[in-house]
Design a protein around this motif. Structure first.
Motif, PDB file in Angstrom:
ATOM      1  N   SER A 150      23.146  -6.096 -14.569  1.00  0.00           N
ATOM      2  CA  SER A 150      22.336  -5.115 -15.299  1.00  0.00           C
ATOM      3  C   SER A 150      21.678  -5.786 -16.497  1.00  0.00           C
ATOM      4  O   SER A 150      22.361  -6.401 -17.328  1.00  0.00           O
ATOM      5  CB  SER A 150      23.261  -3.974 -15.743  1.00  0.00           C
ATOM      6  OG  SER A 150      22.523  -3.042 -16.479  1.00  0.00           O
ATOM      7  N   PHE A 151      20.361  -5.678 -16.574  1.00  0.00           N
ATOM      8  CA  PHE A 151      19.605  -6.345 -17.642  1.00  0.00           C
ATOM      9  C   PHE A 151      18.580  -5.340 -18.180  1.00  0.00           C
ATOM     10  O   PHE A 151      17.635  -4.966 -17.473  1.00  0.00           O
ATOM     11  CB  PHE A 151      18.937  -7.612 -17.099  1.00  0.00           C
ATOM     12  CG  PHE A 151      19.915  -8.484 -16.347  1.00  0.00           C
ATOM     13  CD1 PHE A 151      20.728  -9.370 -17.026  1.00  0.00           C
ATOM     14  CD2 PHE A 151      20.064  -8.357 -14.967  1.00  0.00           C
ATOM     15  CE1 PHE A 151      21.667 -10.130 -16.346  1.00  0.00           C
ATOM     16  CE2 PHE A 151      20.994  -9.113 -14.273  1.00  0.00           C
ATOM     17  CZ  PHE A 151      21.797 -10.007 -14.960  1.00  0.00           C
ATOM     18  N   PRO A 152      18.783  -4.880 -19.421  1.00  0.00           N
ATOM     19  CA  PRO A 152      17.986  -3.755 -19.924  1.00  0.00           C
ATOM     20  C   PRO A 152      16.498  -4.032 -20.131  1.00  0.00           C
ATOM     21  O   PRO A 152      15.681  -3.135 -19.944  1.00  0.00           O
ATOM     22  CB  PRO A 152      18.658  -3.395 -21.257  1.00  0.00           C
ATOM     23  CG  PRO A 152      19.487  -4.576 -21.619  1.00  0.00           C
ATOM     24  CD  PRO A 152      19.848  -5.259 -20.351  1.00  0.00           C
ATOM     25  N   THR A 153      16.143  -5.251 -20.495  1.00  0.00           N
ATOM     26  CA  THR A 153      14.724  -5.548 -20.764  1.00  0.00           C
ATOM     27  C   THR A 153      14.356  -6.890 -20.133  1.00  0.00           C
ATOM     28  O   THR A 153      15.237  -7.709 -19.839  1.00  0.00           O
ATOM     29  CB  THR A 153      14.456  -5.664 -22.285  1.00  0.00           C
ATOM     30  OG1 THR A 153      15.221  -6.775 -22.786  1.00  0.00           O
ATOM     31  CG2 THR A 153      14.819  -4.391 -23.030  1.00  0.00           C
ATOM     32  N   LEU A 154      13.061  -7.134 -20.004  1.00  0.00           N
ATOM     33  CA  LEU A 154      12.615  -8.437 -19.477  1.00  0.00           C
ATOM     34  C   LEU A 154      13.095  -9.567 -20.374  1.00  0.00           C
ATOM     35  O   LEU A 154      13.523 -10.619 -19.904  1.00  0.00           O
ATOM     36  CB  LEU A 154      11.084  -8.474 -19.389  1.00  0.00           C
ATOM     37  CG  LEU A 154      10.431  -7.840 -18.156  1.00  0.00           C
ATOM     38  CD1 LEU A 154       8.944  -8.113 -18.161  1.00  0.00           C
ATOM     39  CD2 LEU A 154      11.070  -8.360 -16.868  1.00  0.00           C
ATOM     40  N   LEU A 155      13.017  -9.331 -21.682  1.00  0.00           N
ATOM     41  CA  LEU A 155      13.463 -10.358 -22.630  1.00  0.00           C
ATOM     42  C   LEU A 155      14.938 -10.685 -22.409  1.00  0.00           C
ATOM     43  O   LEU A 155      15.342 -11.845 -22.437  1.00  0.00           O
ATOM     44  CB  LEU A 155      13.212  -9.880 -24.069  1.00  0.00           C
ATOM     45  CG  LEU A 155      13.521 -10.875 -25.187  1.00  0.00           C
ATOM     46  CD1 LEU A 155      12.704 -12.159 -25.055  1.00  0.00           C
ATOM     47  CD2 LEU A 155      13.282 -10.243 -26.560  1.00  0.00           C
TER      48      LEU A 155
END
Ligand code: FEO
Length: 171
Positions: free
Chosen positions: A79-84
């Motif tokens: 799970s990765f909330p943002t592209l950054l």
């Protein structure tokens, strides 16, 4: 022939390269699910590169008359909330890999294992490129911020990355 300690360290790191492949495979499908097909492609290529790294260790250990052994895998993040966040996590992971490669090299020097030192040279150079790529994308993402159009442009840029097998792995 590998010493016991060099063998153990190489085999452990071989499994870390396999973990890297799994991590980037998860990142690829997470990006795909968010609609960023280009980012998904970039991580899919990254996954393939990690499988090359894993195979290089696997083949090297076996070529030295030792037995490469695949271990149980720690579950990678999915799970990765943002592209950054995708790329900051990638850089953090690659910095960890660089540290591991440096420690392996120091062990090979200590054990006077010249063959392993030569084997690891390729990875030392590879890690410079890996970290540089991540930093470049992070820089762009920081400039883009929340700008949707900018994110789509970067996604398009990352869609053209292709997997190129290194010549040295052909053997
Ligand atoms: Fe195999 Fe990305 O280091």
């Amino acid at each position: 022939m590998l010493s016991k300690s060099v063998y153990a360290a190489l085999n452990k790191h071989m499994n870390t390269e396999l973990f890297s492949a799994y991590l980037y495979l998860n990142m690829s499908s997470a990006a795909n699910e968010m609609g960023f097909k280009g980012v998904a492609n970039w991580f899919s290529v990254q996954y393939q590169e990690e499988m090359v790294h894993f195979t290089k260790f696997y083949n090297y250990i076996n070529s030295q008359g030792s037995q490469a052994v695949v271990d149980k895998m720690t579950k990678p993040a999915s799970s990765f909330p943002t592209l950054l966040n995708f790329f900051e996590e990638t850089l953090k992971h690659e910095q960890f890999i660089t540290k591991c490669i440096n420690e392996l090299t120091e062990l090979a020097v200590m054990e006077k294992d010249h063959a392993t030192q030569i084997f690891l040279q390729w990875f030392i150079t590879e890690q410079i490129e890996e970290e540089e790529n991540d930093r470049e994308i992070i820089g762009k993402l920081k400039m883009i911020g929340d700008n949707g159009y900018g994110q789509l442009m970067l996604d398009k840029e990352l869609s053209v990355r292709v997997f190129v097998p290194p010549a040295a792995t052909a053997a």
